[in-house]
Enzyme design. Structure first.
Site: not given
Ligand code: CDP
Length: 489
Positions: A8, A37, A129, A163-166
């Site tokens: 981000h 979603q 994405d 990178c991913s929030s998860r």
């Protein structure tokens, strides 16, 4: 959806760069965990939410503000009482769309709502994405929303994981398992670049042996999102895996050379001007193939070779040395047998004679071979009459650029005047242009023709900048920043 990370930060930095060139753009970060979603068995409740940390990251990354509305603020009457958008089926048949029914409808609905509320100039999204990006591009297009869309290459952690929030759900051990996701994808991309092929069942097996459950692993066309064979053209290899309860997605683009853009169209459509500028903005090599046919015509006229005499032309071509430097600076110098003919090939005499010369098979063969040689490694935009059909039939993007003959005559008059040549009256110019179109489109070898998979761009009423922007938008539908980054200005 909040839970901001390094990726981000990069989106915020890229959004700032969307400014007017003088000052950075004011960036608004939206942080909204969108209930629409998430599927019933997904992690809506547990999705990481940490607004204080998000504010800090947004601020230190240069954002002007963060907007973190509640569900009630976005959907005051309750989500069920608001309009919902439906993403076309063909965009959802594969990849995440196939395994998360309704997911992209939820994304499209909320993004349309956010855009309508905020009215930003630009929308910046991660290429990670990719399917979402393709869908939102079409949403913006279909609804005629006045917002520019920018994709930003996937940002990765030092071990290669996107990178991913998860990622924060992963234990140390799972993290070590998860890095096999980018590792195997990268290996496949390298294999294809080296002329090898991708063995999907083997990749799947390798992941499963490492304890990763494969949700999908597919090769699709990047813009149509439909399955393709790994062939010459750029394609997307994408996967979703589960590591324990955590779902991770990643992708690579498979290619055997850098991208190629083919721009064809009739005489005087303004191809050269816009293609040159387009090449410069994107850092692609620029190849004006018309200049090559003009160069042959110039030599034939110099040597008084009859333009109907195929044998004489063939003999002439044996001593024809054409040097042209496809350049990124925008000016393509043309030399024939050591003479600089850059300006001479634009004379009305050459213009009048070129279509007859260009119709000969021997001329086409010689020049097509030279053009293909120049495009061997890709990273090039070529313009002409037969680029998408005969020279580079596997170009990633094909555009058929045209305009009415009256409009083209007007543009040709301006061009002649700027080059210091006499300007015939507009009707005369229009009929010359029509005659050249007729000769070019009726010749036997490689006639002027719109390729089946080309996008037609009719430029009447469009100023040059609009045409360039339209070309860049078409390019970005096919070629991600990850593959061909826009050079810094
Ligand atoms: O006049 P304009 O700039 O529109 O044309 P050009 O791109 O300079 O091309 C001049 C002529 O070369 C065309 O009218 C065609 O006869 C020929 N040509 C071709 O046959 N194939 C190409 N790929 C490019 C040009």
């Amino acid at each position: 959806m909040g839970a901001l990370h390094q990726g981000h930060r990069q989106l915020i930095a890229s959004a700032q760069a969307c400014g007017n060139g003088k000052e950075p753009a004011a960036v608004l970060v939206s942080a909204f965990v969108n209930p629409l979603q998430f599927g019933p068995d997904e992690d809506f409740e547990s999705y990481p939410r940490d607004i204080d940390a998000d504010c800090l990251i947004a601020e230190t990354s240069g954002a002007a503000a963060i907007w973190a509305p509640s569900v009630e603020q976005v959907f005051p009457a309750g989500a069920a009482s608001h309009f919902r958008l439906q993403v076309p089926r063909k965009h959802q048949e594969h990849l995440c769309g196939a395994v998360r029914p309704g997911h992209f409808d939820g994304v499209a609905t909320v993004v349309a709502r956010l855009l309508a509320l905020v009215l930003p100039d630009a929308l910046v999204l991660g290429e990670k994405d990719w399917q979402q990006l393709v869908i939102l591009r079409q949403l913006v297009d279909d609804l005629g929303l006045k917002v520019r869309l920018h994709g930003v290459p996937t940002v990765r952690e030092s071990d290669g994981l996107a990178c991913s929030s998860r990622n924060r759900y992963l234990t140390n051990k799972q993290r070590q398992q998860a890095v096999a996701l980018p590792r195997l994808l990268n290996r496949a991309a390298r294999d294809v670049m080296d002329g090898g092929s991708v063995d999907l069942p083997r990749m799947q097996l390798e992941w499963e042996q490492l304890g990763l459950a494969v949700e999908y692993l597919e090769v699709v066309d990047p813009s149509r999102l439909q399955p393709v064979k790994v062939e010459q053209k750029l394609c997307l290899l994408a996967a979703a895996l589960r590591v324990g309860e955590t779902r991770l997605i990643d992708h690579v683009f498979l290619m055997t050379r850098q991208p190629i853009v083919a721009i064809d169209g009739p005489a005087g459509a303004g191809k050269s001007t816009v293609t040159r500028a387009f090449a410069q903005r994107l850092g692609l090599l620029y190849l004006d193939t018309g200049a090559m046919y003009r160069a042959v015509t110039w030599l034939a006229q110099q040597q008084a070779v009859d333009s109907d005499d195929a044998l004489a032309l063939e003999a002439m071509l044996e001593n024809f040395q054409l040097e042209l430097d496809p350049s990124q600076s925008g000016s393509q110098r043309v030399r024939v047998n050591g003479h600089d003919v850059t300006d001479a090939i634009r004379s009305p005499d050459v213009t009048a004679g070129v279509s007859a010369i260009a119709a000969h098979a021997c001329v086409r063969q010689a020049l097509t071979a030279q053009q293909q040689q120049m495009g061997r490694r890709g990273g090039l935009v070529a313009e002409g009459r037969d680029i998408g059909t005969a020279v580079f039939p596997d170009a990633e993007l094909k555009v058929f650029l045209t305009a009415s003959s009256a409009e083209r005559a007007r543009r040709r008059a301006v061009d002649l005047e700027q080059r210091g040549f006499p300007v015939p009256d507009l009707l005369e110019l229009e009929s010359q242009i029509q005659e050249r179109d007729r000769l070019d489109s009726t010749r036997e070898v490689a006639p002027l023709l719109q390729a089946d998979d080309a996008t037609e761009l009719i430029t009447d009423g469009m100023v040059i900048e609009e045409v360039i922007e339209a070309l860049i938008a078409l390019f970005r539908m096919q070629v991600p920043e990850e593959v061909w980054p826009t050079p810094a200005c």
